[in-house]
Design an enzyme around this catalytic site. Sequence first.
Site, PDB file in Angstrom:
ATOM      1  N   GLY A  14      49.637  11.769  33.005  1.00 49.62           N
ATOM      2  CA  GLY A  14      49.325  11.542  31.593  1.00 49.62           C
ATOM      3  C   GLY A  14      48.002  12.132  31.146  1.00 49.62           C
ATOM      4  O   GLY A  14      47.462  11.757  30.110  1.00 49.62           O
TER       5      GLY A  14
ATOM      6  N   THR B 245      45.632  14.458  29.295  1.00 49.11           N
ATOM      7  CA  THR B 245      45.788  15.308  28.102  1.00 49.11           C
ATOM      8  C   THR B 245      44.565  16.184  27.844  1.00 49.11           C
ATOM      9  O   THR B 245      44.631  17.091  27.021  1.00 49.11           O
ATOM     10  CB  THR B 245      46.057  14.455  26.844  1.00 49.11           C
ATOM     11  OG1 THR B 245      44.947  13.582  26.617  1.00 49.11           O
ATOM     12  CG2 THR B 245      47.337  13.647  26.979  1.00 49.11           C
TER      13      THR B 245
ATOM     14  N   HIS C 140      38.061  12.961  33.710  1.00 45.29           N
ATOM     15  CA  HIS C 140      37.422  11.851  32.999  1.00 45.29           C
ATOM     16  C   HIS C 140      38.002  10.534  33.497  1.00 45.29           C
ATOM     17  O   HIS C 140      39.145  10.465  33.947  1.00 45.29           O
ATOM     18  CB  HIS C 140      37.610  11.971  31.486  1.00 45.29           C
ATOM     19  CG  HIS C 140      39.039  12.177  31.074  1.00 45.29           C
ATOM     20  ND1 HIS C 140      39.641  13.408  31.128  1.00 45.29           N
ATOM     21  CD2 HIS C 140      39.981  11.319  30.611  1.00 45.29           C
ATOM     22  CE1 HIS C 140      40.898  13.304  30.715  1.00 45.29           C
ATOM     23  NE2 HIS C 140      41.134  12.030  30.402  1.00 45.29           N
TER      24      HIS C 140
ATOM     25  N   HIS D 185      38.589   6.520  32.360  1.00 44.69           N
ATOM     26  CA  HIS D 185      38.624   5.558  31.261  1.00 44.69           C
ATOM     27  C   HIS D 185      38.036   4.245  31.792  1.00 44.69           C
ATOM     28  O   HIS D 185      38.474   3.744  32.845  1.00 44.69           O
ATOM     29  CB  HIS D 185      40.061   5.282  30.823  1.00 44.69           C
ATOM     30  CG  HIS D 185      40.803   6.484  30.315  1.00 44.69           C
ATOM     31  ND1 HIS D 185      41.066   6.697  28.983  1.00 44.69           N
ATOM     32  CD2 HIS D 185      41.357   7.533  30.973  1.00 44.69           C
ATOM     33  CE1 HIS D 185      41.757   7.827  28.838  1.00 44.69           C
ATOM     34  NE2 HIS D 185      41.948   8.343  30.033  1.00 44.69           N
TER      35      HIS D 185
HETATM   36  P1  5GP Z   1      43.789  11.355  29.022  1.00 45.92           P
HETATM   37  O1  5GP Z   1      45.057  11.083  28.265  1.00 45.92           O
HETATM   38  O2  5GP Z   1      43.586  12.846  29.245  1.00 45.92           O
HETATM   39  O3  5GP Z   1      43.626  10.554  30.264  1.00 45.92           O
HETATM   40  O4  5GP Z   1      42.626  10.855  28.095  1.00 45.92           O
HETATM   41  C1  5GP Z   1      42.053  11.604  27.069  1.00 45.92           C
HETATM   42  C2  5GP Z   1      41.358  10.613  26.166  1.00 45.92           C
HETATM   43  O5  5GP Z   1      40.454  11.316  25.359  1.00 45.92           O
HETATM   44  C3  5GP Z   1      42.327   9.871  25.223  1.00 45.92           C
HETATM   45  O6  5GP Z   1      42.187   8.473  25.428  1.00 45.92           O
HETATM   46  C4  5GP Z   1      41.885  10.306  23.823  1.00 45.92           C
HETATM   47  O7  5GP Z   1      41.961   9.279  22.874  1.00 45.92           O
HETATM   48  C5  5GP Z   1      40.444  10.757  24.064  1.00 45.92           C
HETATM   49  N1  5GP Z   1      40.019  11.805  23.162  1.00 45.92           N
HETATM   50  C6  5GP Z   1      40.710  12.932  22.855  1.00 45.92           C
HETATM   51  N2  5GP Z   1      40.000  13.690  22.004  1.00 45.92           N
HETATM   52  C7  5GP Z   1      38.838  13.027  21.772  1.00 45.92           C
HETATM   53  C8  5GP Z   1      37.693  13.313  20.956  1.00 45.92           C
HETATM   54  O8  5GP Z   1      37.587  14.340  20.287  1.00 45.92           O
HETATM   55  N3  5GP Z   1      36.688  12.399  20.971  1.00 45.92           N
HETATM   56  C9  5GP Z   1      36.757  11.257  21.714  1.00 45.92           C
HETATM   57  N4  5GP Z   1      35.720  10.421  21.643  1.00 45.92           N
HETATM   58  N5  5GP Z   1      37.822  10.951  22.483  1.00 45.92           N
HETATM   59  C10 5GP Z   1      38.847  11.828  22.507  1.00 45.92           C
END
Ligand code: 5GP
Length: 114
Positions: free
Chosen positions: A93, A95, A100, A102
């Site tokens: 998941g 994106t 990173h 969470h």
């Molecule tokens: P992933 O789905 O890759 O584990 O998490 C990416 C996270 O980055 C998502 O929770 C999404 O809401 C956050 N995110 C995406 N674009 C931005 C942004 O421009 N600014 C911030 N603060 N968070 C972002």
Amino acid sequence: MADCLFCKIVGGEIPSTKVFEDDYVYAFRDIEPQAPEHIIIVPKKHMASANEITADNSAVIGKIFEAAAKIAKELGFAEKGYRIVNNCGEDGGQTVGHIHFHLLGGRSLQWPPG
Ligand code: 5GP
Ligand code: ZN
């Protein structure tokens, strides 16, 4: 990396709500929070995903967990508990192609994830 969203956030090219920063990591509030406290913690140096962690660069992962513990204490949810999540690759998941973690807290979190 020139075209990386989180490199741009680390570099200040794209604004973010910073909650913590040191020489190695940068932490900011998620734009679409999935919990009352939802913070993204990244290494300042670009790394695409957990697949790129090696003996040569893994120290920064410890720095990320150090930052998570510090942030949880500072924001007051350390005692109640929290979750640290890394999504890796398509099935995981992920994106955004900059590793990173969470940091989620402020409510009771369910298990297992979907
Ligand atoms: P992933 O789905 O890759 O584990 O998490 C990416 C996270 O980055 C998502 O929770 C999404 O809401 C956050 N995110 C995406 N674009 C931005 C942004 O421009 N600014 C911030 N603060 N968070 C972002
Ligand atoms: Zn990057």
